[in-house]
Scaffold this motif. Structure first.
Motif: not given
Length: 367
Positions: A325-326, A318-319, A322, A219-220, A211-213, A216
């Motif tokens: 990760i960013e 999930p936010d 994300g 990101l994908q 969901r996080a991926y 964004r």
């Protein structure tokens, strides 16, 4: 001092974290001159035992892993192992999993390792008929001493089973996936990628990572997401990916041995560990050993293991995942700090240290 390890995990796992732990433990303790160490498993499927040192007695025969072989080999071992253990005459038997019946000879001390309390913490993830619940409780009560692999597991054990704290110790695990030259069979993805390792069952947090991926798009557009191990994506996971608009060519599953995993760690832009609960959690240490920056949840034992060498996030959000990760991908300086801290962190964990601390517990129990 004569120490025996029973058959349970070696008949069940050809490869796997628990069997790796007991093999490394036995193999390292066997190097100590005053210790006589044996693995008593009349039949076994485990592949690690083939690398046993000359000091470690492997008492049994390797058999192929086949359909229903676990049940068959378990029945054989339950019949033969007690007499083999009596012949070996151990001072102490370290049980390698949870069983309802004592296998150790009369007069031998019994030690049990407890790896996590996932069944008790997340009962909805298991069938009510799962024998682990009862077998673990019986085995813990039977043991003269219990070793937990993290302080979190120790706390959970005392909470759920009411175990006397005086008979419980904590010994952290080591890890075995170390730097080595590329094996020539490494995956070579066309795009940079985020790496996830292991089972993808509910509490492991893979759905939150998806969901996080998916949320964004940038990101994908730049990074793939690779899941190592855990088998191919099931229908539910595929349906979720379609509903989230995640393209199949950007999320893929890879299987293989340690050399494949090492290659993936070596090339990954980031390792993500979103689990809600772990008894210990070896993959973050493996990632650190390959200078792969780590983003992981702040739940259960994970902060205990990673210390300040990882970017932590709330696994229920999930936010938050994300954003973490960013943050790591977008900040070169912070990423390098995590890599350098990881190099220092892994120095605290080794199988030699695990074996030395465990041997001290054996000696104290037999003193």
């Amino acid at each position: 001092m004569r120490i025996a390890y029973d058959h349970q995990i070696f008949e069940l796992q050809k490869y796997g974290g628990i069997s790796r732990y007991f093999f490394e433990l036995a193999n390292n303790i066997a190097k100590t001159p005053e210790m006589d160490v044996g693995i008593v498993s009349p039949v076994y499927t485990n592949a690690y035992l083939g690398a046993a040192s000359g000091n470690l007695h492997v008492m049994g025969r390797k058999m192929p892993a086949m359909r229903f072989s676990g049940r068959i080999y378990s029945a054989i071992n339950q019949l033969l192992a007690p007499s083999r253990l009596r012949q070996f005459q151990p001072d102490l038997v370290h049980e390698t999993y949870y069983s309802l019946k004592r296998c150790a000879p009369a007069g031998s001390k019994v030690v049990l390792s407890v790896f996590d309390m996932i069944h008790e913490r997340f009962p909805e993830s298991f069938l009510a008929s799962d024998p682990t619940f009862k077998a673990k409780a019986v085995a813990v009560k039977r043991a003269d001493h219990v070793i937990c692999i993290s302080e979190q597991t120790r706390k959970d054990l005392i909470e759920f089973l009411g175990t006397d704290p005086a008979k419980v110790s904590v010994v952290h695990l080591g890890f075995s996936l170390t730097q080595s030259p590329p094996a020539g069979n490494e995956e070579n993805p066309e795009r940079p990628y985020l790496l996830y390792v292991g089972s993808r069952v509910g509490y492991k947090g893979f759905e939150g990572l998806l969901r996080a991926y998916a949320a964004r798009r940038e990101l994908q557009s730049t990074y793939d997401l690779i899941a190592f191990g855990g088998g191919g994506f099931n229908a539910q996971e595929q349906d979720l990916m379609r509903s989230l608009g995640v393209r199949n060519e950007h999320v893929w599953q890879v299987g293989g041995d340690d050399s494949v995993l090492a290659g993936l760690y070596r090339q990954a832009s980031l390792f993500v560990y979103p689990s809600l609960y772990e008894g210990f959690g070896i993959p973050p240490l493996e990632a650190m050993s390959f200078d792969c920056p780590v983003v992981c949840s702040d739940a259960s034992s994970i902060p205990e293991v990673v210390g300040d060498a990882a970017e932590l996030f709330d696994p229920h959000s999930p936010d938050a995942l994300g954003a973490s990760i960013e943050r790591v991908l977008g900040d070169t300086a912070w990423r390098q700090v995590l890599v350098e801290r990881g190099r220092e962190r892994i120095k605290l964990f080794s199988w030699e240290r695990c074996a030395r601390q465990t041997m001290n517990i054996y000696q104290g129990l037999l003193a």
